[in-house]
Design an enzyme around this catalytic site. Structure first.
Site, PDB file in Angstrom:
ATOM      1  N   LYS A  54       0.818  -1.162   0.043  1.00 20.91           N
ATOM      2  CA  LYS A  54       0.119   0.027  -0.124  1.00 20.91           C
ATOM      3  C   LYS A  54       0.859   1.255   0.006  1.00 20.91           C
ATOM      4  O   LYS A  54       0.422   2.299  -0.832  1.00 20.91           O
ATOM      5  CB  LYS A  54      -0.885  -0.134   1.391  1.00 20.91           C
ATOM      6  CG  LYS A  54      -2.147  -0.987   1.183  1.00 20.91           C
ATOM      7  CD  LYS A  54      -2.733  -1.478   2.401  1.00 20.91           C
ATOM      8  CE  LYS A  54      -3.762  -2.400   2.221  1.00 20.91           C
ATOM      9  NZ  LYS A  54      -4.484  -2.567   3.679  1.00 20.91           N
ATOM     10  N   GLN A  98      -4.723  -1.444   9.903  1.00 26.22           N
ATOM     11  CA  GLN A  98      -4.423  -2.528   9.207  1.00 26.22           C
ATOM     12  C   GLN A  98      -5.192  -3.852  10.060  1.00 26.22           C
ATOM     13  O   GLN A  98      -4.843  -3.871  11.385  1.00 26.22           O
ATOM     14  CB  GLN A  98      -3.151  -2.955   9.058  1.00 26.22           C
ATOM     15  CG  GLN A  98      -2.920  -4.242   8.122  1.00 26.22           C
ATOM     16  CD  GLN A  98      -3.324  -4.049   6.573  1.00 26.22           C
ATOM     17  OE1 GLN A  98      -3.405  -3.094   6.110  1.00 26.22           O
ATOM     18  NE2 GLN A  98      -3.686  -5.341   6.202  1.00 26.22           N
ATOM     19  N   ASP A 121     -11.291   2.889   4.208  1.00 27.93           N
ATOM     20  CA  ASP A 121     -11.486   1.437   4.011  1.00 27.93           C
ATOM     21  C   ASP A 121     -12.880   1.108   4.004  1.00 27.93           C
ATOM     22  O   ASP A 121     -13.406   0.207   3.437  1.00 27.93           O
ATOM     23  CB  ASP A 121     -10.682   0.698   5.195  1.00 27.93           C
ATOM     24  CG  ASP A 121      -9.515   0.016   4.778  1.00 27.93           C
ATOM     25  OD1 ASP A 121      -9.169  -0.095   3.621  1.00 27.93           O
ATOM     26  OD2 ASP A 121      -8.715  -0.152   5.776  1.00 27.93           O
TER      27      ASP A 121
END
Ligand code: NAP
Length: 293
Positions: A54, A98, A121
């Site tokens: 990422k 994460q 997200d």
């Protein structure tokens, strides 16, 4: 029949080029650099690879990234403090934590503390609710990437039978909702589904996100089906495979995604897209104009 291999690397590359242009336009027109903050807790080896990818992808398109690493036994309050600071930072337009988190940390309060305007997200309760209503601000990256692949291949969804194997909050459930919004008839299967094959065999489009290598074998797939393999599994010999018996199923399907090189690169790309969209909205707001959706 030999299936067409859906090339996620190629589409991701094209979309990242478009991302680079949007970032350059933000710099030109608003003197603005999009920023993504990534919070990493513990040392899960798979997470380490995903985070590295990422951050590298951000650098490729000109997004500034900020990484915060914490030990596995970090207190929830420490993470909440960090998120509060990032929520307030004008340099940060996207915040992600994460997953998976270590077992002693509850994901829900942490995800809920992220500003809904920076929840790239799409896992905050607000964005999940907006997704259910069909007007999400940040579409979750993996299912959004799958839709982009289907769109690019010209695969119709309206009225099609779509079976989603896997019902997690981050892949299966949002995938099913997004497919419903495109007027597909959607069946969701999970680990307690009895006789999985009786459902998968009916699928015009089969999306598999279970985390079980070789779960889907040719006799479970309708001839000519489109098969999207979201799974990523590391075998004992080190190979990376999906959830689908690729060699067997590719002889029966009309289209299939490989692992690696299918859905994975699209997930990271959609994170870039969400971060840039967030920065664009913020830049337009500062300039006093309504941003692009
Ligand atoms: P997860 O949270 O473990 O959820 C797995 C889902 O699959 C659950 O709903 C589970 O059912 C279901 N399942 C497990 N075994 C099954 C079986 N034998 N038959 C039918 N359903 C079964 O996993 P996830 O986060 O959704 O991820 C799924 C896979 O996708 C993993 O391999 C992950 O690494 C991969 N992934 C890939 C990307 C990408 O970018 N390509 C992104 C995210 C995840 P229950 O609900 O009943 O337990």
């Amino acid at each position: 029949m030999a299936a067409k291999i859906i090339d996620g690397v190629r589409l991701a590359g094209e979309m990242r080029e478009a991302c680079r242009e949007r970032v350059a336009r933000l710099a030109r027109e608003h003197d603005f650099v999009p920023g993504l903050a990534v919070i990493v807790i513990g040392e899960d080896p798979a997470s380490a690879i995903y985070v590295r990818n990422k951050i590298r992808a951000c650098a490729q398109v000109g997004i500034r990234s900020f990484r915060y690493d914490y030990p596995i036994d970090v207190a929830t309050a420490t993470i909440l403090d960090r998120i509060a600071a990032l929520n307030a930072s004008p340099q940060v337009h996207g915040i992600l934590v994460q997953l998976p988190l270590p077992p002693q940390l509850a994901a829900d309060p942490i995800l809920r503390s992220i500003s809904v305007d920076k929840d790239v997200d799409g896992f905050h309760l607000y964005n999940v609710g907006a997704l259910v209503l069909g007007n999400t601000v940040f579409p979750p990256c993996t299912p959004h990437g799958v839709l982009k692949l289907l769109e690019r291949e010209g695969i119709p969804l309206e009225g099609q039978n779509v079976v989603v194997v896997g019902a997690s909050n981050i892949v299966g459930k949002p995938m099913a909702l997004m497919l419903m919004q495109r007027d597909a008839t959607v069946v969701i299967c999970h680990a307690k589904t009895r006789d999985l094959a009786q459902f998968t065999i009916l699928a015009d489009v089969l999306v598999v996100a279970a985390g079980q290598p070789n779960l889907i074998v040719p006799q479970m797939v309708k001839t000519g089906a489109v098969v999207i393999d979201v799974g990523i599994n590391r075998l004992p010999d080190g190979r990376l495979v999906g959830d689908v018996d690729f060699e067997g199923v590719r002889r029966k399907a009309s289209h299939i995604t490989p692992v690696p090189g299918g859905v994975g690169p699209m997930t990271v790309t959609m994170l870039l897209v969400n971060t840039i969209a967030s920065a664009e909205r913020m830049a337009e707001r500062i300039a006093g104009r309504p941003g692009p959706g």
